[in-house]
Write an enzyme that holds these catalytic residues in place. Sequence first.
Site, short mmCIF file in Angstrom:
data_model
loop_
_atom_site.label_atom_id
_atom_site.label_comp_id
_atom_site.label_asym_id
_atom_site.label_seq_id
_atom_site.Cartn_x
_atom_site.Cartn_y
_atom_site.Cartn_z
CB CYS A 125 -0.95 0.03 1.19
SG CYS A 125 -1.45 -1.55 1.81
NE ARG A 133 1.83 -8.81 5.78
CZ ARG A 133 0.57 -8.81 5.39
NH1 ARG A 133 -0.29 -9.62 5.97
NH2 ARG A 133 0.16 -7.98 4.46
CD GLN A 181 -0.82 -8.66 -0.15
OE1 GLN A 181 -0.14 -7.66 -0.22
NE2 GLN A 181 -1.80 -8.79 0.72
CG ASP A 187 -1.99 -5.36 -2.86
OD1 ASP A 187 -3.19 -5.24 -2.59
OD2 ASP A 187 -1.08 -4.96 -2.11
CG HIS A 193 -3.61 -0.05 -2.84
ND1 HIS A 193 -2.49 -0.79 -3.14
CD2 HIS A 193 -3.97 -0.40 -1.58
CE1 HIS A 193 -2.17 -1.53 -2.10
NE2 HIS A 193 -3.04 -1.32 -1.14
CE LYS A 242 -11.16 -7.52 7.91
NZ LYS A 242 -10.07 -8.46 8.03
CG HIS A 287 -6.11 -1.26 1.18
ND1 HIS A 287 -4.77 -1.04 1.36
CD2 HIS A 287 -6.74 -0.25 1.81
CE1 HIS A 287 -4.60 0.05 2.08
NE2 HIS A 287 -5.78 0.56 2.37
ZN LIG Z 1 -3.19 -2.25 0.66
#
Ligand SMILES: [Zn+2]
Length: 570
Positions: free
Chosen positions: A263, A292, A310, A312, A314, A399, A445
């Site tokens: 992010c 992580r 991910q 991912d 945004h 979320k 996200h």
């Molecule tokens: Zn994010």
Amino acid sequence: MKILLTHCDYIEYEKKKKAIESAEQTDTDKERIEECLVVFCSAEQGDDESVAEKTVAEIKKVAEQVHTKTIVVYPFVHLSSTPAKPAVALSIVIKIAQSLKKDYEVHRSPFGWYKSFELKCKGHPLSELSREIRSAAQEKTILVNKPEKKDPQASRGKIILDRRNLPPNDHRILGEELGIFHLSEEVGAGLPLWMPYGETLRNILIQFMRQIEEKYGYRYVSTPHITRGHLYEKTGHLPYYKDSMYAPMNIEGEEYYLKPMNCPHHHMIYNKMVESYRDLPLRLAEPGMTYRNELSGVTYGLIRVRAFTQNDSHIYMTPEQLKEEFLGVLRLFKEVYAIVGVKDYWFRLSLPDFKNNPDKYTGDPNEWAHACDEIRNAMKEFGTKFVEEEGEAAFYGPKIDVQIKNSLGKEETIATSQVDIVVPKRLGMFYIDANGDKKTPIIIHRAILGSYERFVAYLLEQTEGKLPVWLSPVQVKILSLTDRNAQRVKEIYEKLIACGVRAERDLRQNTVDYKIREAEMQKVPYTIVIGDKEEASGTLAVRARGEKPRFGVSTEEFLARITKEIENKL
Ligand SMILES: [Zn+2]
């Protein structure tokens, strides 16, 4: 339930501060216990009474092995990323302690407190073990032994997969058998290596997502794996995520971190790209690798890993665009899942619980209310099935999680979409609205496939390794009956490759039955056999996975069939 069992010379702990409002009241503030087995317990969502029973059995087994009669049950939420609700966790811990009391001297450290503690682990091979225990419904106990520290030469970083209690479609078994991924002792636990077939599969998924996302106006970016700690301080991630991040490295006197999420990097791209409301919505996407911090003992195949990529994205927008953008995400979920074969999923809407846990959520309550309403409205308009859970929202906004049942019947989150109304303000992100005023954007996200690691695990288990043709790393295997047929095999192979089909040939001198069996075990969708008869007639003997062979198939017919299947993502 995750437990970490440590055989100790002693443990000493002291209550410091309440971690939750409902922290357990006890008479003693501190305690020291000599020669004991300390069991750190982390109850998880979905755990029930049967978990307590199984946990007791596991603890007894280890206590017997290490010859101790004293057990310390130590609630320790940090072993799990999906902890049970406090009340449930406490009742399970109490049940475990009571049940053990019949045979052991049992101490239980108070629940819901920040505690200081000190222990001395004995350091013998059985002195550090971790166990993952699943409920009766999930029926399986997975044992993953922690690397044994006592004899580094003999056992350094050993990654043992105990198959005895695993179903045959467990992705760790399939991943090994099909050459998808490898966990190397040399590389370390939770750091899967994608083997050639696995990387092919992962890359097809990445390319597929890119294609579909670009069709929906997403713009792909690429960002580095390390970043100044300064950025994570500004975003507020450091206080919330520090435990999940790896220790910083010092570069020129400054702390840098491996990125635990993409992010902040994307936000910096926003700052560079967006000036006015006309630039919004901006949808950035990246197959971003993140890191992580996980205990080696709790890492688990491709599902609990230390490094993962991910799917991912945004999405940056004005508050007015939230509902429409959220709907767009829901539509994308639906379209993608229909193609990749995710069935029987449902959405979980996670909302804040301002009454019981007001400190967790920062930001303006009105903005929270707006975000919650808009998501709920989007979900209703979309007409999808969802459950609401109070208290499960992230610190920065409500979320939705996409829930499935895994092969063991356990509920799992495979993907998520989160609204962020806090970080944009914290980072000073802005756009100029139609009136010339400075405004703060909202962020979504979202990860449709979650992480590619977890998604591949899901796919393997769901399909029992029989991947659809378009996703199969090897789509066709061409076998020669005798050495005489090698040239013809080569011709067919080259034709298939030229048409974009992933083919392999097997020219070894083994019997054709042996080669067919091997292709079957590799779960290849199509096997073609070329013998003298096929050469003479210019045809193929084609065997679709799990079916009887068809003889006399023309190359053109087969090519037309398989290319159509690939194109239609079947
Ligand atoms: Zn994010």
